[in-house]
Scaffold this motif. Structure first.
Motif, PDB file in Angstrom:
ATOM      1  N   MET A 110       0.835  -1.204   0.000  1.00  0.00           N
ATOM      2  CA  MET A 110       0.000   0.000   0.000  1.00  0.00           C
ATOM      3  C   MET A 110       0.873   1.259   0.000  1.00  0.00           C
ATOM      4  O   MET A 110       1.799   1.368   0.798  1.00  0.00           O
ATOM      5  CB  MET A 110      -0.915   0.016   1.225  1.00  0.00           C
ATOM      6  N   CYS A 119      -7.625   7.303   0.952  1.00  0.00           N
ATOM      7  CA  CYS A 119      -6.801   6.366   1.732  1.00  0.00           C
ATOM      8  C   CYS A 119      -7.486   6.050   3.052  1.00  0.00           C
ATOM      9  O   CYS A 119      -7.506   4.888   3.496  1.00  0.00           O
ATOM     10  CB  CYS A 119      -5.420   6.961   2.001  1.00  0.00           C
ATOM     11  N   PRO A 254      -4.826   6.295  -2.903  1.00  0.00           N
ATOM     12  CA  PRO A 254      -4.044   5.149  -2.452  1.00  0.00           C
ATOM     13  C   PRO A 254      -3.742   4.204  -3.619  1.00  0.00           C
ATOM     14  O   PRO A 254      -4.576   4.012  -4.504  1.00  0.00           O
ATOM     15  CB  PRO A 254      -4.988   4.467  -1.458  1.00  0.00           C
ATOM     16  N   VAL A 256      -2.971   0.296  -4.061  1.00  0.00           N
ATOM     17  CA  VAL A 256      -3.022  -0.969  -3.331  1.00  0.00           C
ATOM     18  C   VAL A 256      -2.716  -2.096  -4.317  1.00  0.00           C
ATOM     19  O   VAL A 256      -3.323  -2.171  -5.397  1.00  0.00           O
ATOM     20  CB  VAL A 256      -4.410  -1.195  -2.689  1.00  0.00           C
TER      21      VAL A 256
END
Length: 317
Positions: A110, A119, A254, A256
């Motif tokens: 992450m 996030c 974010p 991921v």
């Protein structure tokens, strides 16, 4: 009758002309000397200016290529790896024999910014699920704090300061990093505000149970000890160097990844969708739930993560 007076007059005129010619010649010589001196002075002055400019450019270039200094301990390529029992994988001389690198486990990576609201939404929906997988040893999680939103806090560079605080924890209390990461998102300020002060950041971090080296962490946050390192890592990542993936461009936070595969965020962000992606990326078709406690972030009736690794060390759905 004599010509002497006229000759004398002519001689006198010649002497005056000669004297005037010599004065003019001396004046021209002096003028040439002054001009040469002026040109020399200009050349010297220009040389000094150019030398100074070259020195400044050199210093800037040298400063730009100098490494930011050592980053925090227990980080590799800008991220910290959390393994079974939520313990950090040690790096360097301080490596702990009890830490595991999660070989064979699902690897979650992450990239987060502590001022990024998406996030925080991902953390809220999936944090406990990830915690269950990692705590059981079915997965590891690499967390890379970056500062991509430093210009959205009224000049206080909150993203940078928060990422520095996380780096301080990685260095001095790595086993509490997962909990600190959660706490920073729980206390996330709104964008386009000044964010938390350093004193408030320190209170958030030091309020985490079991935190070690509190005095060192307080000083680290105050001195922004790893701010330059965070800035360098952020520049590297946003420039396309994204460890743990094959990406050539950074898509933003974010980010991921599960076993190197990018998870496409849904709207709204749900735990069900991420769980499905984890199982798919892990390469298992076993969807039989195991009798383990269900994380509170998991909707009722949905499958639960396995508390122990399966034979292929992948989480059950």
């Amino acid at each position: 009758m004599t010509n002497r007076p006229e000759g004398d007059a002519r001689a006198a005129r010649n002497e005056r002309r000669e004297a005037a010619r010599q004065r003019a010649q001396r004046a021209r010589t002096q003028q040439k000397r002054r001009q040469r001196g002026l040109r020399l002075g200009l050349q010297i002055g220009l040389g000094v200016v150019l030398l100074a400019a070259a020195t400044i450019v050199t210093l800037v270039l040298v400063d730009s290529v100098q490494p930011a200094g050592p980053g925090p301990a227990n980080t590799s390529q800008g991220g910290i790896t959390i393994g079974q029992d939520l313990k950090a994988v040690r790096t360097g001389a301080s490596a702990s024999p009890s830490a595991t690198d999660g070989s064979g486990a699902v690897r979650i990576t992450m990239y987060v910014d502590y001022l990024c609201p998406t996030c925080a939404q991902f953390e809220k929906a999936n944090g406990e699920y990830i915690q269950g997988l990692v705590d059981s040893g079915a997965a590891t999680v690499d967390i890379h704090p970056v500062a991509t939103l430093s210009n959205r806090s009224q000049g206080t560079k909150y993203s940078l300061r928060a990422a520095n605080a996380a780096a301080c924890v990685a260095n001095d209390s790595p086993d509490q990093f997962f909990a600190v990461n959660e706490a920073l998102f729980a206390e996330q300020p709104e964008q386009n505000t000044a964010g938390l002060t350093d004193a408030q950041l320190t209170r958030v971090v030091t309020s985490v149970d079991g935190l070690q080296g509190r005095a060192a962490i307080r000083k680290c946050i105050q001195d922004q000890e790893y701010a330059r390192w965070v800035d360098e890592r952020t520049s590297s990542v946003t420039g396309g160097d994204v460890p743990g993936s094959t990406l050539r461009e950074f898509p933003g936070v974010p980010l991921v990844l599960v076993n190197g595969q990018r998870y496409e965020l849904t709207s709204p962000i749900t735990n069900d969708d991420f769980r499905t992606f984890v199982v798919t990326a892990a390469g298992t078709t076993d969807t039989t739930p195991t009798p383990t406690p269900t994380p509170s972030a998991t909707p009722t009736g949905s499958p639960t993560p396995s508390a122990t690794p399966t034979s292929s060390a992948t989480p059950a759905a």
